[in-house]
Write an enzyme that holds these catalytic residues in place. Structure first.
Site, PDB file in Angstrom:
ATOM      1  N   ASN A 131       0.676  -1.340  -0.189  1.00 37.90           N
ATOM      2  CA  ASN A 131       0.095  -0.065  -0.100  1.00 37.90           C
ATOM      3  C   ASN A 131       0.815   1.189  -0.071  1.00 37.90           C
ATOM      4  O   ASN A 131       0.351   2.300  -0.722  1.00 37.90           O
ATOM      5  CB  ASN A 131      -0.717  -0.034   1.144  1.00 37.90           C
ATOM      6  CG  ASN A 131      -0.404  -0.205   2.465  1.00 37.90           C
ATOM      7  OD1 ASN A 131       0.730  -0.723   2.633  1.00 37.90           O
ATOM      8  ND2 ASN A 131      -1.000  -0.008   3.691  1.00 37.90           N
ATOM      9  N   LYS A 154      11.857  -8.698   1.228  1.00 37.62           N
ATOM     10  CA  LYS A 154      10.821  -9.622   0.537  1.00 37.62           C
ATOM     11  C   LYS A 154       9.566  -8.669   0.439  1.00 37.62           C
ATOM     12  O   LYS A 154       8.614  -8.520   1.392  1.00 37.62           O
ATOM     13  CB  LYS A 154      10.369 -10.952   1.468  1.00 37.62           C
ATOM     14  CG  LYS A 154       9.059 -11.372   1.144  1.00 37.62           C
ATOM     15  CD  LYS A 154       8.962 -12.078  -0.252  1.00 37.62           C
ATOM     16  CE  LYS A 154       7.678 -12.909  -0.544  1.00 37.62           C
ATOM     17  NZ  LYS A 154       6.291 -11.713  -0.884  1.00 37.62           N
ATOM     18  N   HIS A 155       9.375  -8.018  -0.987  1.00 36.00           N
ATOM     19  CA  HIS A 155       8.212  -7.215  -0.932  1.00 36.00           C
ATOM     20  C   HIS A 155       6.931  -7.895  -1.514  1.00 36.00           C
ATOM     21  O   HIS A 155       6.802  -9.020  -1.734  1.00 36.00           O
ATOM     22  CB  HIS A 155       8.664  -6.328  -2.024  1.00 36.00           C
ATOM     23  CG  HIS A 155       8.118  -4.903  -1.839  1.00 36.00           C
ATOM     24  ND1 HIS A 155       6.814  -4.643  -1.200  1.00 36.00           N
ATOM     25  CD2 HIS A 155       8.544  -3.671  -1.815  1.00 36.00           C
ATOM     26  CE1 HIS A 155       6.633  -3.327  -1.059  1.00 36.00           C
ATOM     27  NE2 HIS A 155       7.632  -2.805  -1.457  1.00 36.00           N
ATOM     28  N   PRO A 157       3.779  -9.321  -3.777  1.00 33.11           N
ATOM     29  CA  PRO A 157       4.109  -9.814  -5.131  1.00 33.11           C
ATOM     30  C   PRO A 157       3.490  -8.839  -6.173  1.00 33.11           C
ATOM     31  O   PRO A 157       3.812  -9.288  -7.275  1.00 33.11           O
ATOM     32  CB  PRO A 157       3.159 -11.080  -5.093  1.00 33.11           C
ATOM     33  CG  PRO A 157       2.350 -10.961  -3.692  1.00 33.11           C
ATOM     34  CD  PRO A 157       3.004 -10.081  -2.729  1.00 33.11           C
ATOM     35  N   GLU A 229       4.287  -4.481  12.416  1.00 35.66           N
ATOM     36  CA  GLU A 229       3.176  -3.428  12.203  1.00 35.66           C
ATOM     37  C   GLU A 229       2.181  -4.016  11.509  1.00 35.66           C
ATOM     38  O   GLU A 229       2.167  -4.165  10.309  1.00 35.66           O
ATOM     39  CB  GLU A 229       3.945  -2.217  11.482  1.00 35.66           C
ATOM     40  CG  GLU A 229       3.184  -1.068  11.636  1.00 35.66           C
ATOM     41  CD  GLU A 229       2.232  -0.782  10.600  1.00 35.66           C
ATOM     42  OE1 GLU A 229       0.799  -1.226  10.724  1.00 35.66           O
ATOM     43  OE2 GLU A 229       2.360  -0.331   9.482  1.00 35.66           O
ATOM     44  N   LEU A 230       1.012  -4.197  12.199  1.00 35.74           N
ATOM     45  CA  LEU A 230      -0.124  -4.916  11.480  1.00 35.74           C
ATOM     46  C   LEU A 230      -1.451  -4.049  11.455  1.00 35.74           C
ATOM     47  O   LEU A 230      -1.013  -2.913  11.149  1.00 35.74           O
ATOM     48  CB  LEU A 230      -0.394  -6.190  12.497  1.00 35.74           C
ATOM     49  CG  LEU A 230       0.847  -7.109  13.099  1.00 35.74           C
ATOM     50  CD1 LEU A 230       0.402  -8.224  13.943  1.00 35.74           C
ATOM     51  CD2 LEU A 230       1.287  -7.599  11.756  1.00 35.74           C
ATOM     52  N   CYS A 263      -3.229   1.359   7.068  1.00 29.57           N
ATOM     53  CA  CYS A 263      -3.514   0.716   8.319  1.00 29.57           C
ATOM     54  C   CYS A 263      -3.884   1.806   9.295  1.00 29.57           C
ATOM     55  O   CYS A 263      -4.653   1.473  10.412  1.00 29.57           O
ATOM     56  CB  CYS A 263      -2.285  -0.075   9.058  1.00 29.57           C
ATOM     57  SG  CYS A 263      -1.904  -1.306   8.139  1.00 29.57           S
TER      58      CYS A 263
END
Length: 457
Positions: A131, A154-155, A157, A229-230, A263
């Site tokens: 995002n 690891k970005h 997809p 960070e969720l 978020c």
């Protein structure tokens, strides 16, 4: 097998990227280890200065970078340009201040000398979302790099082009050692293998609560430092003495930033019943005036959602909320146009048991909830599994600060403004919004060994 990127504005395929083979991943880790060994030995002032210099590279390529972001995840190009500038600003800020966050701190004891030193852990695996595909990587990676770590990215997809550009910017072109910052194109099982790999010393993830639990379990099984960070379901409390035009503008802006795919977007607008009617009408009018359309057009305020499944999931949440008794005052129907657009939507009559109340809504949907008192507003604000961001609107600054400090359970709470991250302030959540902090000095010290040294004569 690999990643396929699709333009969310029209559904057309942009490019395909193959997964890295196992040998390629292993070679990348070995190169990163070697680069990090040299990098950690460099003075902190030099590391900070080099990272700070990457700001110039962001600005030199700002338009191209912004267009890649917009093409891959759909935000208006004006917002993408602002994201590039925010990345540049963070690099500059850490370039000026980062070194002092990892400087030795003397402690008076009976010893000849005693102090605390902050030593880098090694390689940090950064599992990052789509995002804010540049900014969220920068806010995790820059403090780690300044501390002397290496970064394995690891970005998501759907934004591999952004991953490639970040590896270029934080590579030799930006003045950093080759391999110190590496983008890895791997699938989920390979990512789990990376977490288990002894060469990886820490993990940071921005993503869903479910993903965070899985990553935390894997990292914990190897006793590795982890920052999560969720998600968030941020409450914005609008009290009876608020400046209503200011509150409406902040709530709508906070709800629609990044098309609502944030978020820390303003997801639950909790209005005191004394002003709830006027507030709701103003929110509906303001949301109705927003220009939704081609994200490459300068006048567009909200573009498509990033993926078709995300658009369909949001539509389903709205439909189920209405079926449970919520009232749709605006929007609420998927338009019959190419691309993954969803209209600006306002729901009222929202309560427990509805997706709009209980779940994170990732898109341009504002939920207005009435409260009979300040106490009830705070109770509703805290009636969530999440605790990332929040805001309070009141003309009484002492009242607002009291609620922000002691009332609402969140990692960040603003008074009379919408929530935004800032390199100068720590960022992170509580409850199911995760743990650990990014940015400021706290972000630098998440991935260091806080080491005590005591010297006796």
């Amino acid at each position: 097998m690999g990643f396929t990127t699709v333009n969310p504005a029209d559904g057309e395929t942009l490019a395909r990227y193959p997964f890295m083979a196992g040998g390629e991943v292993d070679a990348a880790l070995e190169a990163a280890l070697e680069a990090q060994r040299d990098w950690r030995g460099a003075p902190a002032e030099l590391r900070a200065r080099v990272v700070g210099g990457v700001a110039a590279r962001f600005r030199a390529d700002r338009r191209r970078l912004a267009e890649i972001v917009t093409m891959e995840m759909g935000k208006p190009v004006g917002e993408s340009l602002a994201e590039v500038e925010k990345c540049a600003g963070a690099c500059e800020w850490y370039g000026r201040h980062g070194a002092r966050f990892v400087g030795d701190k003397a402690v008076e004891t009976e010893a000849h000398r005693s102090y605390v030193t902050f030593r880098p852990l090694g390689l940090v695996l950064a599992i990052m979302p789509w995002n804010f595909p540049l900014w969220q990587v920068v806010r995790a990676a820059v403090p780690a790099l300044v501390a002397g770590n290496g970064v394995l990215l690891k970005h998501a997809p759907n934004v591999p082009g952004c991953a490639i550009e970040l590896a270029r910017l934080f590579g030799p072109e930006g003045g950093l050692p080759e391999g110190l910052f590496t983008s890895l194109f791997v699938d989920v099982p390979a990512t789990h293998d990376l977490i288990r790999d002894d060469r990886v010393r820490a993990v940071t993830l921005t993503g869903s609560t479910g993903a965070g639990r899985r990553v935390a379990a894997l990292a914990g099984s190897r006793t590795k430092t982890c920052v999560l960070e969720l998600g968030g379901s941020d409450p914005y409390v609008v009290l009876e003495d608020a400046d209503l035009p200011r509150a409406v503008d902040a709530c709508v802006t906070g709800r629609l930033v990044n098309g609502g795919q944030s978020c820390i977007a303003a997801k639950r607008l909790i209005a005191h019943e004394a002003i709830a009617g006027e507030f709701t009408e103003a929110v509906v009018a303001r949301m109705a005036s927003v220009r939704v359309g081609d994200p490459m057009a300068a006048a567009t305020e909200v573009g498509p959602l990033a993926r078709e499944d995300l658009r369909d999931s949001l539509a389903g949440q709205v439909e189920r909320s209405v079926a449970a008794g919520a009232v749709c005052r605006l929007g609420g129907e998927v338009p019959k146009v190419p691309g993954w657009y969803y209209p600006c939507t306002v729901l009222t009559g929202v309560g427990p048991g509805m997706p709009a109340y209980d779940e994170e809504m990732f898109g341009p949907v504002a939920c207005v909830i009435r409260a009979r008192s300040e106490e009830e507003a705070v109770r509703i604000a805290n009636d969530t599994a999440y605790g990332l961001g929040a805001a309070v609107f009141t003309e009484d600054l002492e009242r607002g600060e009291r609620i922000a400090r002691d009332g609402i359970e969140a990692g960040t709470c603003f008074v009379n403004d919408f929530v935004k991250s800032d390199p100068r302030l720590p960022f992170g959540g509580v409850k199911e919004s995760g743990f650990g902090r990014e940015l400021a000095d706290f972000g630098v010290r998440e991935f260091v060994n806080v080491k005590t040294v005591r010297v006796e004569r």
